[in-house]
Design an enzyme around this catalytic site. Structure first.
Site, PDB file in Angstrom:
ATOM      1  N   LYS A  68       0.793  -1.234   0.000  1.00 29.77           N
ATOM      2  CA  LYS A  68       0.000   0.000   0.000  1.00 29.77           C
ATOM      3  C   LYS A  68       0.828   1.289   0.000  1.00 29.77           C
ATOM      4  O   LYS A  68       0.337   2.352   0.375  1.00 29.77           O
ATOM      5  CB  LYS A  68      -1.015   0.031   1.175  1.00 29.77           C
ATOM      6  N   HIS A 135       6.797  -7.596  -2.486  1.00 27.21           N
ATOM      7  CA  HIS A 135       6.711  -6.988  -1.151  1.00 27.21           C
ATOM      8  C   HIS A 135       7.707  -7.670  -0.204  1.00 27.21           C
ATOM      9  O   HIS A 135       7.667  -7.434   1.005  1.00 27.21           O
ATOM     10  CB  HIS A 135       5.304  -7.132  -0.569  1.00 27.21           C
ATOM     11  N   GLY A 290      -6.054   7.765  -2.926  1.00 28.35           N
ATOM     12  CA  GLY A 290      -4.870   8.371  -3.534  1.00 28.35           C
ATOM     13  C   GLY A 290      -4.453   9.695  -2.924  1.00 28.35           C
ATOM     14  O   GLY A 290      -4.032  10.599  -3.643  1.00 28.35           O
TER      15      GLY A 290
HETATM   16  S1  PPS Z   1      -0.574  -2.978  -3.188  1.00 30.47           S
HETATM   17  O1  PPS Z   1      -1.840  -3.727  -2.960  1.00 30.47           O
HETATM   18  O2  PPS Z   1       0.368  -3.188  -2.096  1.00 30.47           O
HETATM   19  O3  PPS Z   1       0.029  -3.266  -4.481  1.00 30.47           O
HETATM   20  O4  PPS Z   1      -1.030  -1.455  -3.141  1.00 30.47           O
HETATM   21  P1  PPS Z   1      -0.153  -0.219  -3.641  1.00 30.47           P
HETATM   22  O5  PPS Z   1      -0.276  -0.107  -5.105  1.00 30.47           O
HETATM   23  O6  PPS Z   1       1.194  -0.264  -3.033  1.00 30.47           O
HETATM   24  O7  PPS Z   1      -0.870   1.006  -2.943  1.00 30.47           O
HETATM   25  C1  PPS Z   1      -2.201   1.312  -3.201  1.00 30.47           C
HETATM   26  C2  PPS Z   1      -2.372   2.783  -2.852  1.00 30.47           C
HETATM   27  O8  PPS Z   1      -1.845   3.594  -3.912  1.00 30.47           O
HETATM   28  C3  PPS Z   1      -2.878   4.441  -4.399  1.00 30.47           C
HETATM   29  N1  PPS Z   1      -2.681   4.730  -5.815  1.00 30.47           N
HETATM   30  C4  PPS Z   1      -2.428   5.961  -6.287  1.00 30.47           C
HETATM   31  N2  PPS Z   1      -2.292   7.139  -5.644  1.00 30.47           N
HETATM   32  C5  PPS Z   1      -2.061   8.236  -6.408  1.00 30.47           C
HETATM   33  N3  PPS Z   1      -1.990   8.214  -7.758  1.00 30.47           N
HETATM   34  C6  PPS Z   1      -2.104   7.054  -8.438  1.00 30.47           C
HETATM   35  N4  PPS Z   1      -2.015   7.037  -9.767  1.00 30.47           N
HETATM   36  C7  PPS Z   1      -2.339   5.850  -7.690  1.00 30.47           C
HETATM   37  N5  PPS Z   1      -2.516   4.549  -8.016  1.00 30.47           N
HETATM   38  C8  PPS Z   1      -2.718   3.876  -6.860  1.00 30.47           C
HETATM   39  C9  PPS Z   1      -4.146   3.634  -4.120  1.00 30.47           C
HETATM   40  O9  PPS Z   1      -5.294   4.423  -4.213  1.00 30.47           O
HETATM   41  C10 PPS Z   1      -3.839   3.140  -2.717  1.00 30.47           C
HETATM   42  O10 PPS Z   1      -3.879   4.157  -1.731  1.00 30.47           O
HETATM   43  P2  PPS Z   1      -5.183   4.543  -0.897  1.00 30.47           P
HETATM   44  O11 PPS Z   1      -4.702   5.449   0.191  1.00 30.47           O
HETATM   45  O12 PPS Z   1      -5.782   3.284  -0.409  1.00 30.47           O
HETATM   46  O13 PPS Z   1      -6.063   5.274  -1.878  1.00 30.47           O
END
Ligand code: PPS
Length: 355
Positions: A68, A135, A290
Site C-alpha cells: 500500500k 513486497h 490516492g
Molecule cells: S498494493 O496492494 O500493495 O500493491 O497497493 P499499492 O499499489 O502499493 O498502494 C495502493 C495505494 O496507492 C494508491 N494509488 C495511487 N495514488 C495516487 N496516484 C495514483 N495514480 C495511484 N494509483 C494507486 C491507491 O489508491 C492506494 O492508496 P489509498 O490510500 O488506499 O487510496
C-alpha cells in the site's frame, strides 16, 4: 545460502486478525520468517526456498515496497519507462501481467483461475524482459539480487496512510470483518503480512546509495511526479523529453489510473466484493483515495499520536526521519538538498507530536 527459519506468531492480536479475515483465499499472517522477522501467511513456507534460490537476470527490474505504499503506481511508471512509453500496450494488457507479483504464492492459499499453477516456474521461463513487483523484505529476496544486481526501485509511504489503506485492502481482499482499531493494533504489533513496516523500509533505505537501488516515496510522487519520472528514467538509463514526461505524468494521474481497466484491478475487486457480499463503496476499490494525509478521516488523534510515538521509537538512531519523504533529487545520488514544505510538512506543523 541462508537458512530460513519459521516461528508461529504467538501474539493474541495475530490470532484475532486471523479469525476476522474470512477469505478462504487470502489469509492473515500466522508465522514469522527469519532472517528478517517478517510476518507471513502459512503459504509462505511452501515457496520459501524457491523465492530465495530464484534465478535472477541482470536486466530484470524489481519494484519493491511494503504493501500500500504506491507499488501499482510505481509499477505502471517503471513499465512505461522501460517500454519506451508504449501506451497502447499498457492500456491493452493488464498491469498484473506486465509487472507480475513475484511473491504472490506467499499470500494466496488457493490457485486462482487465469494464474499459472506454478507461477515461479512460469517466471523463470519468461522470454521477455522481466519487471517484477515484490513486497518481500530485503533479507528474503532471491539471493542472486545481491550478485547480479538487477535494478530495484523501492517506494515508501507515510505509515499512517499505509495502515488505513491496508485496512481497506483487507476488507476487500481478505474478507476482514474486524474493526479498524484491531487492525491498527496488528500493524503496531508487527503481525500484518510483510510487517514490521519500519524494518521493511529501513532495510532498503540503507541501500539507497547502491547504484542498483532507487528509493522513492509516495509523497514525492504526489508532490513532484514529473521529477520522480525523470529521476526513475535516469536510473533506468532512459531519456525522456519534456513532452514525454508530461504525457506519462498524465497517464499516471490518479484519475487516469483509477478509470483505466488495465491498472485499476476492478475486474478482480468486483469478484472479491461479490464473494464477501460487500457493496460497491469508494473505499472498496483497489485504486481508492490516492491522498497524502487521508488517514485524518479515519484515525483518532489518540491513534495518530500512538503511531507517531511508535515511529519515533522505531527510527531512533537510524538516521532516517520523515522529512526523507520530502527530499528531492535530480539524479540518483545527487540530492539537491532542498526540503520541500509540501502538504506532508504542512500537516506536520498542525500536529504537536509530529516527528
Ligand atoms: S498494493 O496492494 O500493495 O500493491 O497497493 P499499492 O499499489 O502499493 O498502494 C495502493 C495505494 O496507492 C494508491 N494509488 C495511487 N495514488 C495516487 N496516484 C495514483 N495514480 C495511484 N494509483 C494507486 C491507491 O489508491 C492506494 O492508496 P489509498 O490510500 O488506499 O487510496
Amino acid at each position: 545460502m541462508t537458512d530460513i527459519r519459521v516461528e508461529a506468531l504467538e501474539e493474541p492480536i495475530a490470532a484475532k486478525l486471523r479469525e476476522e479475515c474470512r477469505s478462504d483465499t487470502y489469509p492473515a499472517a500466522s508465522v514469522r520468517v527469519f532472517p528478517s522477522g517478517c510476518a507471513h501467511t502459512d503459504c509462505y513456507q511452501k515457496s520459501a526456498e524457491r523465492f530465495r534460490d530464484f534465478e535472477i537476470r541482470e536486466d530484470d527490474v524489481w519494484v519493491a515496497s511494503y504493501p500500500k505504499c504506491g507499488t501499482t503506481w510505481t509499477q505502471e511508471m517503471v513499465w512505461l519507462i522501460a517500454n519506451n512509453l508504449d501506451f497502447e500496450k499498457a492500456k491493452a494488457e493488464r498491469l498484473t501481467e506486465r509487472v507480475p507479483f513475484f511473491d504472490f504464492p506467499a499470500i494466496v492459499s488457493k490457485s486462482i483461475p487465469g494464474i499459472p499453477e506454478d507461477i515461479l516456474q512460469f517466471f523463470s521461463e519468461m522470454k521477455t524482459k522481466r519487471i517484477f513487483k515484490t513486497h518481500l523484505t530485503k533479507d528474503l529476496l532471491p539471493l542472486q539480487i545481491w550478485t547480479k544486481k538487477p535494478k530495484v526501485i523501492y517506494v515508501a509511504r507515510d505509515p499512517k496512510d499505509v495502515v488505513v489503506s491496508y485496512y481497506h485492502h483487507h476488507r476487500l481482499w481478505n474478507g476482514y470483518t474486524g474493526t479498524f482499531e484491531d487492525f491498527f493494533e496488528g500493524f503496531l504489533a508487527d503481525v500484518l503480512v510483510y510487517s514490521p513496516f519500519w524494518d521493511h523500509v529501513l532495510d532498503y533505505w540503507k541501500l539507497r546509495d547502491e547504484p542498483h537501488i532507487l528509493f522513492n516515496t509516495y509523497e514525492e510522487m504526489k508532490r513532484d511526479l514529473h521529477g520522480v519520472i525523470r529521476k526513475t528514467a535516469d536510473f533506468l538509463g532512459k531519456s525522456l523529453n519534456e513532452e514525454q514526461v508530461n504525457q506519462l505524468a498524465e497517464h499516471l494521474s490518479f484519475r487516469s489510473m483509477k478509470s483505466n481497466p488495465a491498472t485499476n484491478l476492478e475486474i478482480f475487486a468486483e469478484l472479491e466484493r461479490k464473494r464477501h457480499g460487500l457493496p460497491e463503496q469508494p473505499d472498496l476499490k483497489f485504486i481508492r483515495q490516492g491522498e497524502c494525509g487521508g488517514w485524518r478521516k479515519e484515525m483518532t488523534q489518540e491513534m495518530a499520536d500512538k503511531l507517531d510515538a511508535w515511529t519515533k521509537q522505531r527510527l531512533e538512531g537510524t538516521g532516517y526521519n520523515l522529512s526523507s519523504f520530502n527530499k528531492i533529487s535530480d539524479v540518483k545520488g545527487h540530492t539537491v538538498g532542498q526540503v520541500v514544505m509540501d502538504h506532508f510538512q504542512t500537516e506536520a506543523s498542525t500536529l504537536p507530536q509530529r516527528i
